[in-house]
Design an enzyme around this catalytic site. Structure first.
Site, mmCIF file in Angstrom:
data_model
loop_
_atom_site.group_PDB
_atom_site.id
_atom_site.type_symbol
_atom_site.label_atom_id
_atom_site.label_comp_id
_atom_site.label_asym_id
_atom_site.label_seq_id
_atom_site.Cartn_x
_atom_site.Cartn_y
_atom_site.Cartn_z
ATOM 1 N N ASP A 76 0.891 -1.072 -0.106
ATOM 2 C CA ASP A 76 -0.135 -0.004 -0.016
ATOM 3 C C ASP A 76 0.769 1.133 0.064
ATOM 4 O O ASP A 76 1.992 1.204 -0.557
ATOM 5 C CB ASP A 76 -0.977 -0.052 1.257
ATOM 6 C CG ASP A 76 -2.263 0.722 1.007
ATOM 7 O OD1 ASP A 76 -2.083 1.813 0.281
ATOM 8 O OD2 ASP A 76 -3.294 0.347 1.247
ATOM 9 N N HIS A 83 2.008 1.769 -3.199
ATOM 10 C CA HIS A 83 1.131 2.648 -3.892
ATOM 11 C C HIS A 83 1.761 4.095 -3.758
ATOM 12 O O HIS A 83 0.892 5.128 -3.892
ATOM 13 C CB HIS A 83 -0.114 2.548 -3.241
ATOM 14 C CG HIS A 83 -0.775 1.350 -3.369
ATOM 15 N ND1 HIS A 83 -2.131 1.236 -2.999
ATOM 16 C CD2 HIS A 83 -0.299 0.160 -4.029
ATOM 17 C CE1 HIS A 83 -2.294 -0.238 -3.265
ATOM 18 N NE2 HIS A 83 -1.340 -0.743 -4.035
#
Length: 511
Positions: free
Chosen positions: A319, A342
């Site tokens: 993430d 991310h």
């Protein structure tokens, strides 16, 4: 003449006799120590003479030995040893090794109670060091190293390896964090050791309706099949279904002057390192390592924290590499290698109509490698508050899908309600964003009722690399600001100046 001579001689003899007698008495008194004193001696020597008087000087006189020397000698110069030192120049009385409190470190025995006992002892001593020694693997269950009544400036010296239990029984119905430090002043976690959450057992149990990154909607493969839930990262033998609540590996709450340096955090159950309600945070030279498809495993997460410096670290996760949430101000992120992951994100903010306030955020000298996003701000419809004073500078993008993102329509559910209220974005600056992208170079989607203001761009040089995704041109919606230099590709959608009909924030919306 003869008589006078005789009288003179007699007188002289008498005088000589008295002189001789006087000298003799003076010498005797001196030998008895009643008259002679050496002038100019130091007070320390005089004290030494007094202390030594009963240790042999009188015995010499009594036994007829050699007389005391005319000048007293100073005491022999014996070298003074420094105080005993322990680990890392800490006094040994301030060192608390977990193995001395019963920790076994074989990777199988539950050492939680030993860690609790070591902390209880270290907590009482200022400038103490709790040692987790190298070459050991300690199985530790959920544990809180807590204040507020602990002494200041405690060091948690982590050189060994900590592993989390993988059986459901150890976690009960679910716990928000595995290792927690709370309400402390001057707490430092440092060393060359490893915190291993062994998270694959949790990832395998992740339900398919778990929240996923909303930017997946922008990434459409060339074969037009939508990306679904990430594939199972790792195989693991399960010992019963794990709780739905996944813990953060290492969390700091309500603490002042927090330092984390040198350590590795890997395979976290969910977020790796989190700071909540902390003031004065330094993260330096750490490593975060988890597979790129491990769900919701943020690298470093900050919330309601201020005066934070995150630098010189390598972060690979599933993430956001760094996630900056509401209540954060004066955050400086520099010299970070991010990927997979991310990217670095502010938000998401304003979920469930909440107020979010973020200000003075600097992200510079960062390398993104094969990440989903580069630098991103994401907010929910219906929120309030503001994000202002953000600087993204000198960011190298290497095969990043979406290098520059503002998304004020963020939604990690299948469907979200349209709302007019929004978190206000202003003074957002991009400079020196360079490299390659694989989907879309710029995506700026701002609120209809609260457009983004003062968005500036300078030296943006992004080149496409065709991989397995559709390619798109820069996109802007309700975004106002200034281009200070030509960009590659041209970002013609950015509107110059300020919006003409911008909604004015109500007092209760302002930060």
């Amino acid at each position: 003449m003869g008589r006078l001579s005789f009288r003179s001689v007699t007188f002289m003899f008498i005088v000589a006799f008295f002189v001789w007698s006087s000298l003799n008495v003076e010498v005797c008194n001196a030998r008895r120590g009643k008259h002679w004193r050496q002038h100019g001696t130091t007070s320390s020597v005089s004290l030494y003479k007094k202390k030594g008087k009963s240790h042999g000087s009188n015995n010499n006189h009594k036994s007829g030995g050699k007389p005391k020397p005319k000048y007293a000698s100073p005491p022999p110069s014996t070298p003074i040893s420094p105080p005993s030192k322990g680990y890392d120049n800490v006094p040994s009385t301030n060192i608390f090794d977990v193995t001395n409190f019963g920790a076994v470190g074989d990777g199988k025995t539950d050492d939680t109670k030993a860690f609790q006992a070591a902390w209880a002892a270290a907590c009482k001593v200022e400038d103490s060091t709790m040692i987790v020694p190298s070459k050991y693997v300690f199985l530790v269950g959920p544990i809180s190293f807590s204040g507020p009544y602990c002494q200041h400036n405690i060091v948690f010296q982590l050189d060994g390896t900590l592993i989390a239990p993988t059986d459901a029984k150890s976690w009960g119905s679910g716990i928000m964090q595995w290792l927690e430090f709370t309400k402390l002043v001057g707490i430092t976690v440092k060393g060359s050791g490893v915190i291993d959450g062994r998270g694959s057992v949790w990832w395998l149990d992740t339900p398919y309706d778990d929240p996923l990154d909303d930017e997946l909607k922008l990434i459409i493969p060339l074969n037009k099949t939508l990306l679904r839930h990430p594939p199972t990262p790792l195989n693991s033998s399960l010992s019963g279904k794990m709780p739905s609540i996944k813990p953060t590996a290492l969390r700091f709450y309500g603490s002042f002057n927090v330092t984390v340096t040198g350590i590795t955090i890997q395979n976290s159950q969910q977020c790796h390192l989190k700071f909540d309600n902390c003031i004065g945070v330094l993260v330096n030279n750490i490593t975060v390592s988890s597979p790129g498809d491990s769900p919701n495993t943020d690298g470093i997460h900050l919330q309601n924290s201020k005066d934070a410096l995150i630098r010189s670290s390598n972060i690979a996760c599933g993430d956001d590499c760094v996630s900056i949430q509401t209540g954060c101000t004066n955050v400086y992120v520099r010299n970070i290698n991010c990927g997979p992951g991310h990217g670095i994100s502010i938000g998401s903010l304003g979920k469930d109509n909440t107020k979010a306030c973020v200000s003075n955020i600097t992200v510079k000298d960062v390398i993104m490698q094969n990440t989903m996003n580069g630098v991103r701000i994401k907010t929910w419809q219906g929120g309030s508050g503001s994000v202002q004073g953000v600087f993204f500078s000198n960011i190298q993008m290497n095969e990043v899908q979406l290098p520059i993102v503002i998304d004020q329509f963020y939604c990690d559910k299948s469907r979200c309600k349209n709302q007019t209220a929004a978190v206000a974005l202003s003074d957002i600056n991009y400079a020196g964003i360079k490299g390659t992208y694989t989907v879309k170079p710029v995506h700026l989607a701002c609120s209809d009722s609260m457009p983004c203001q003062d968005v500036t761009m300078m030296n943006i040089q992004l080149k496409p690399i065709q991989e397995r995704y559709h390619m798109y041109d820069p996109f802007c919606w309700q975004t106002f600001g200034e281009l200070y230099t030509p960009t590659q590709p041209p970002i013609e959608c950015l509107q110059v100046g300020k919006p003409t009909s911008n909604k004015i924030q109500a007092d209760h919306d302002q930060c």
